[in-house]
Motif scaffolding. Structure first.
Motif, PDB file in Angstrom:
ATOM      1  N   VAL A 130       0.835  -1.202   0.000  1.00  0.00           N
ATOM      2  CA  VAL A 130       0.000   0.000   0.000  1.00  0.00           C
ATOM      3  C   VAL A 130       0.871   1.254   0.000  1.00  0.00           C
ATOM      4  CG1 VAL A 130      -1.716   1.302   1.306  1.00  0.00           C
ATOM      5  CG2 VAL A 130      -1.912  -1.173   1.117  1.00  0.00           C
ATOM      6  N   CYS A 131       1.910   1.249   0.812  1.00  0.00           N
ATOM      7  CA  CYS A 131       2.816   2.410   0.849  1.00  0.00           C
ATOM      8  C   CYS A 131       3.442   2.647  -0.524  1.00  0.00           C
ATOM      9  CB  CYS A 131       3.904   2.195   1.895  1.00  0.00           C
ATOM     10  SG  CYS A 131       3.313   2.302   3.602  1.00  0.00           S
ATOM     11  N   ALA A 132       3.868   1.573  -1.177  1.00  0.00           N
ATOM     12  CA  ALA A 132       4.465   1.715  -2.506  1.00  0.00           C
ATOM     13  C   ALA A 132       3.454   2.265  -3.502  1.00  0.00           C
ATOM     14  CB  ALA A 132       5.003   0.369  -2.984  1.00  0.00           C
ATOM     15  N   ALA A 133       2.203   1.825  -3.405  1.00  0.00           N
ATOM     16  CA  ALA A 133       1.164   2.293  -4.323  1.00  0.00           C
ATOM     17  C   ALA A 133       0.883   3.776  -4.144  1.00  0.00           C
ATOM     18  CB  ALA A 133      -0.119   1.485  -4.108  1.00  0.00           C
ATOM     19  N   ALA A 134       0.865   4.246  -2.893  1.00  0.00           N
ATOM     20  CA  ALA A 134       0.564   5.655  -2.627  1.00  0.00           C
ATOM     21  C   ALA A 134       1.753   6.565  -2.901  1.00  0.00           C
ATOM     22  CB  ALA A 134       0.109   5.813  -1.174  1.00  0.00           C
TER      23      ALA A 134
END
Length: 347
Positions: A130-134
Motif C-alpha cells: 500500500v505504501c508503494a502504491a501511494a
C-alpha cells in the motif's frame, strides 16, 4: 506495551520525522507504554530509552532545509545496515510493536515496511504494498482516477531522457504549471513554473542527479487547499490550509506562522462531506484497510472544484502537523490520536 519508535531516516523529511518521533514518544509515555526511540540512519541509532512513564523527554525543532544529497546517501547506507542485522534489528524483534514515525524515502515508499514484514515485526500504518502504491504520485493518480476520485491532468517526465515532451510543453504554455518529483513528500522540491526556460532550469539545477529523477508536471490549481485525514474507517474534520505563498512547500509546512490552518474548515456542510467521502474513497482505492490511517490532500481549481493531489501513507505527527490538528477537531487529544494508531495496529 514495549514500543520501539522508528524516526529520522534518510529522506528529505528527516528533521520532520525526528520531531514526530519525539512527539510520539511523549504521548506513548503518557499512556503508560515503555518506549525506545531509534533513528536507524544515525551513527548511534538509539536516541533514547528504554523510557518509562514519568521520564523527562526533550523535543527537536524542524530545520528550514532538508538534508543534502551526500548526507542522505550516507544515512541510507547506515539505515540499511541497521534494519537488516545487528542490535537494532534485535531491538525491533523484541518489541511488542514498532511505531513508524518515518516520513518520506524508505520510510514511506514501502522499503522499511517490507523489511519489517520479512522479519515478522508488527508495526503501525499500512503495509509495504500500500505504501508503494501511494508513494509514486503518477501511479497513485492513475488508480484514483480509475476509482472515480477527481484528479488533475499530469504528465511524467525524466529530464535525462532529452528534449522536453510535447505534452509538458503544452501544460507549461497554458500555464502556470507545477513541477515536482513523482516520488517525494512534504512538498520538497515543488515549484510553480511560468515558462519552459524556468522548467528546464529547475529540472537541471534542482536535481543534479537528473538521471535518477522522474518529475510530474501538472496545471497549477489556483483555488483553496484542503486536507482530510482518515483514521481506521473514520474521516476526520476537514482542514483548510490558508496560504500566503503560491504553494504549500516544505518551508511553509514546518515553520510556525508561515500559513494559517483552520479546522474545521469554514465551508458548507455538503462541501465538507464531499471532501470526506472522497478521502475515504481514495484511502480504500489505494488499498488502505481499516487498521491503517492516511491523509488526502486536495486543491481546488479556479471554479472551486476540488482535485486530489496525493494520499499520504505516513503523514507528519509533529506538534504543528495536519493530522494532529484534524484529530483535535474531532475532540481527540494528541495522546488519544497516537493511542488510536497503536490500537489499530494491535487489534
Amino acid at each position: 506495551m514495549r514500543v520501539v519508535i522508528l524516526c529520522g531516516g534518510e529522506s528529505p523529511e528527516r528533521d520532520v520525522s525526528l520531531a514526530s518521533g519525539w512527539s510520539v514518544t511523549r504521548a506513548l509515555l503518557e499512556r503508560g507504554h515503555e518506549v525506545v526511540l531509534v533513528d536507524p540512519a544515525a551513527a548511534v541509532p538509539v536516541l533514547a530509552g528504554p523510557l518509562r512513564p514519568g521520564d523527562a523527554v526533550d523535543g527537536v525543532a524542524v530545520g528550514k532545509e532538508p538534508p543534502s544529497l551526500p548526507d542522505r546517501h550516507r544515512m541510507r547506507q547506515r539505515m540499511h545496515a541497521a534494519l537488516t542485522g545487528g542490535p537494532v534489528l534485535e531491538l525491533l524483534r523484541g518489541a511488542e510493536l514498532v511505531f513508524l514515525a518515518l516520513h518520506g524515502g524508505w520510510g514511506e515508499d514501502g522499503h522499511v515496511q517490507a523489511l519489517l514484514e520479512m522479519a515478522g515485526v508488527r508495526f503501525t500504518g499500512a503495509g509495504s504494498a500500500v505504501c508503494a502504491a501511494a508513494w509514486h504520485k503518477g501511479r497513485a493518480q492513475a488508480v484514483l482516477d480509475a476509482a472515480g476520485v477527481p484528479v488533475t491532468e499530469r504528465v511524467l517526465w525524466r529530464p535525462a531522457a532529452g528534449e522536453v515532451p510535447g505534452e509538458v510543453r503544452r501544460l507549461v504554455a497554458a500555464g502556470p504549471a507545477v513541477v515536482k518529483p513523482v516520488a517525494d513528500g512534504s512538498s520538497v522540491s515543488v515549484h510553480r513554473v511560468d515558462s519552459l526556460a524556468e522548467l528546464t532550469r529547475i529540472a537541471t539545477e534542482g536535481h543534479p542527479r537528473s538521471d535518477d529523477v522522474e518529475l510530474m508536471v501538472e496545471p497549477f490549481l489556483s483555488g483553496r487547499e484542503f486536507t482530510v485525514a482518515v483514521v481506521g474507517g473514520q474521516a476526520l474534520p476537514v482542514v483548510e490550509i490558508e496560504l500566503t505563498t503560491p504553494l504549500f512547500d516544505y518551508t511553509a509546512k514546518y515553520q510556525p506562522g508561515a500559513v494559517s490552518e483552520v479546522c474545521p474548515a469554514r465551508v458548507p456542510g455538503d462541501f465538507a462531506s464531499r471532501l470526506q467521502e472522497t478521502a475515504l474513497r481514495a484511502h480504500r482505492a489505494l488499498g488502505f484497510g481499516g487498521g491503517t490511517y492516511s491523509r488526502t490532500d486536495f486543491r481546488c481549481d479556479a471554479g472551486g472544484a476540488p482535485r486530489c493531489l496525493e494520499v499520504n501513507a505516513l503523514p507528519g505527527l509533529t506538534a504543528t502537523s495536519l493530522l494532529p490538528l484534524a484529530a483535535t477537531g474531532s475532540g481527540w487529544t494528541y495522546p488519544d490520536l497516537i493511542q488510536r494508531i497503536v490500537d489499530l495496529a494491535t487489534r
